[in-house]
Design an enzyme around this catalytic site. Structure first.
Site, PDB file in Angstrom:
ATOM      1  N   GLU A 442      -5.998   0.859   4.683  1.00  0.00           N
ATOM      2  CA  GLU A 442      -5.416   0.559   3.219  1.00  0.00           C
ATOM      3  C   GLU A 442      -6.306   0.981   2.061  1.00  0.00           C
ATOM      4  OE1 GLU A 442      -2.619  -0.332   2.330  1.00  0.00           O
ATOM      5  OE2 GLU A 442      -2.194  -0.301   4.704  1.00  0.00           O
ATOM      6  N   GLY A 443      -6.926   2.196   2.049  1.00  0.00           N
ATOM      7  CA  GLY A 443      -8.045   2.893   1.322  1.00  0.00           C
ATOM      8  C   GLY A 443      -9.183   2.653   1.368  1.00  0.00           C
TER       9      GLY A 443
END
Length: 600
Positions: A442-443
């Site tokens: 998620e980044g």
């Protein structure tokens, strides 16, 4: 070893002392609940996690999923865990009573998820993604699509995924190539490839609902041209019955260093005429919709990191208390008994650092969940708006700080165990491998640093001011208690440093965005250190107030004293590290920015 999943006393402390979750019972949505129902739900989660998830954590790591060209094979315990989770009502727990849910507050649900994460993060990945996918469908899909897909998802018959990343595009979603064309029947045909899709294929459920980002023929360039589609593995008829297999094919499984029992897949859409999909919401607004699931997943990833760190901490603490080795430096008699390694100062240092990281991370994640709750169920608009603005500002930190520092906690857990730490007969090496994925999930830190500085701070100074008000309020409360007065100066000074750095960076970014944002990851870390110092002061203050009671058992006194000592450790050892970071940022240091490709 006597280690358990989490410290139940800490969960109770976070929910009922730091966050005052009982106050939610006054809101109309939760009038039928009580603290007893919250506690009973948490107890059920713990028991299900211990019985059906923890039993195969190491087995799922050693015997990862396989693909024979036709089907994916998982160890059978995974199915039992999915069924127990669904039968316990956790997939629908936060949904309305009329939809089959429990109307459970978000912060209580996430506390339940903490137990599952602590027991087995890989198997928990399947329901974690399914909960997020169902939430997105509920928020943005048409009533017809909700009726077709939500009931079986909430009941556990269907699972869900998010299909964003492509082989040629990682986080640069604006450049995705997956295409969708109308088929003339109100549906769409999708063609393209997606990879790193967690839970993308398995046979735990009758169907898998993929939420896919793709571009329509008339899409404008960039992120504003992305649409969102429901693409089921097996088509679903209007009456809810299953139809034929959709044109979604598993190209293969990816083999990860951790989270091994969660399938990581490469999916091909539309190899035989086009995968049938259904548009969610309006065209070209798909990325905006998907951000709901992405931000929810970011907090979830942070909670996963916190729980993995927590597991390593508790295991290494138990080991250190039981493992005899060596003697204190003051002992000169070689015939004297050995001491447990927890008696050695450096081991206590490593354990205290772990405690500060993992309990700080857990508190941060549950605080974020409480903001989400306030954003949606607070009774007045001003409180809802304020909570939403704070959560938006802090989400990059909530995702990144636990992912980084709870991994460091796992590293320290290995160190505490010494040679036993890096062999597979002990679980701490798996905790580290599992947790190493979370700084990327998620980044990456780099992406969240750019988001925090380039978007959140630059574009919304009001949210930054709200955060300052929250910190100032805590400082004011702490100044009125003698046990926390010593903490006021360090955090107050750090807040002034953050203000100066933030103001300087605003000017740097305005003058030259490329150079001004070059050190955004360092700013993310500095900001995160201050946020967690504030989170620890909140805990320390509640611990100090707890110690004021006369009717405390000795175990409770020790618990509160431990919280105060961890607060002191964080403010003495961790927070001061922002000072050299601040100097680099105030200088607009160019060392990394000015490095040439050829010089590497």
């Amino acid at each position: 070893m006597t280690q358990t999943l989490l410290n139940d006393r800490d969960i109770s402390f976070q929910l009922y002392e730091v966050l005052d979750t009982e106050a939610l019972l006054r809101r109309p949505r939760y009038l039928e609940h009580s603290r007893e129902t919250f506690d009973a739900t948490l107890e059920t989660a713990r028991k299900v996690a211990e019985r059906y998830f923890a039993d195969h954590n190491q087995k799922g790591d050693a015997q990862e999923p396989t693909f024979d060209g036709e089907r994916v094979h998982l160890i059978p315990e995974t199915q039992a865990a999915w069924d127990a989770f669904a039968e316990g009502g956790f997939l629908a727990a936060h949904h309305d009573f009329e939809d089959g849910g429990m109307q459970l507050p978000e912060v209580v649900l996430r506390s339940c998820m903490a137990y599952f994460n602590a027991a087995n993060v890989a198997t928990t990945g399947y329901p974690f993604l399914s909960i997020g996918a169902a939430n997105l469908i509920k928020s943005f899909a048409s009533d017809a699509l909700k009726a077709r897909f939500l009931p079986p998802m909430l009941a556990g018959h269907f699972s869900g995924t998010m299909a964003l990343t492509e082989p040629g595009q990682g986080s640069a979603l604006a450049d995705i190539k997956t295409a969708a064309e109308p088929d003339g029947e109100g549906r769409y045909r999708l063609r393209g490839h997606k990879m790193f899709i967690s839970g993308g294929d398995h046979e735990l459920t009758e169907n898998i609902v993929h939420l896919v980002l793709a571009k329509l023929p008339d899409a404008p360039p960039g992120a504003k041209g992305i649409s969102l589609f429901i693409v089921p593995k097996i088509l679903v008829n209007e009456d809810g019955s299953l139809g034929e297999r959709n044109d979604v094919a598993l190209a293969g499984l990816l083999h990860k260093m951790g989270f091994r029992n969660t399938t990581s897949t490469v999916l091909n859409f539309g190899e035989n005429g086009g995968a049938i999909g259904y548009l969610v919401g309006e065209p070209h607004r798909g990325l905006q919709y998907m951000f709901q699931m992405m931000n929810e997943a970011r907090i979830g990833v942070a909670l996963t990191a916190a729980c993995l760190g927590y597991q390593g901490y508790r295991y290494s603490l138990d080991y250190a208390q039981q493992r005899p080795q060596g003697r204190l430096p003051s002992s000169k008699d070689p015939a004297s008994p050995q001491v447990p390694i927890v008696a050695h100062a450096d081991v206590r240092r490593m354990l205290l650092a772990q405690k500060a990281y993992v309990e700080g991370a857990l508190s941060l994640c549950l605080y974020a969940s409480s903001l989400y709750e306030d954003q949606h169920s607070a009774e007045d608009e001003a409180t809802r708006r304020r909570a939403g603005e704070l959560l938006d500002l802090l989400t990059p930190i909530v995702k990144s700080w636990p992912s980084r520092y709870c991994l460091q906690a796992n590293d320290l857990a290995i160190q505490v165990l010494g040679g036993s730490g890096y062999i597979r007969e002990y679980p701490v090496e798996q905790y580290y491998r599992d947790n190493r994925l979370n700084p990327i999930h998620e980044g990456t830190e780099g992406i969240h640093g750019l988001d925090l500085l380039g978007r959140k701070v630059m574009r919304d100074p009001a949210a930054y001011r709200l955060f300052r008000e929250e910190v100032k309020a805590t400082l004011g409360d702490a100044s009125r208690h003698p046990a926390t007065q010593d903490f006021i100066g360090p955090l107050g000074d750090a807040l002034q440093r953050l203000d100066a750095v933030t103001e300087s960076l605003r000017g740097q970014v305005a003058a030259d965005p490329d150079r001004g944002l070059a050190n955004a990851t360092l700013y993310l870390d500095l900001f995160g250190r201050l946020v967690v110092a504030w989170i620890w002061l909140r805990q320390g203050l509640k611990a100090a107030q707890g110690l004021d009671r006369d009717d405390l058992a000795e175990a409770d006194r020790d618990f509160y004293r431990g919280k105060l000592q961890a607060t002191r450790y964080y403010l003495d050892w961790e927070l001061p590290q922002i000072n050299p970071q601040a100097e680099l940022l105030l200088q607009g240091n160019r060392t990394c920015f000015d490095m040439h490709d050829a010089w590497f």
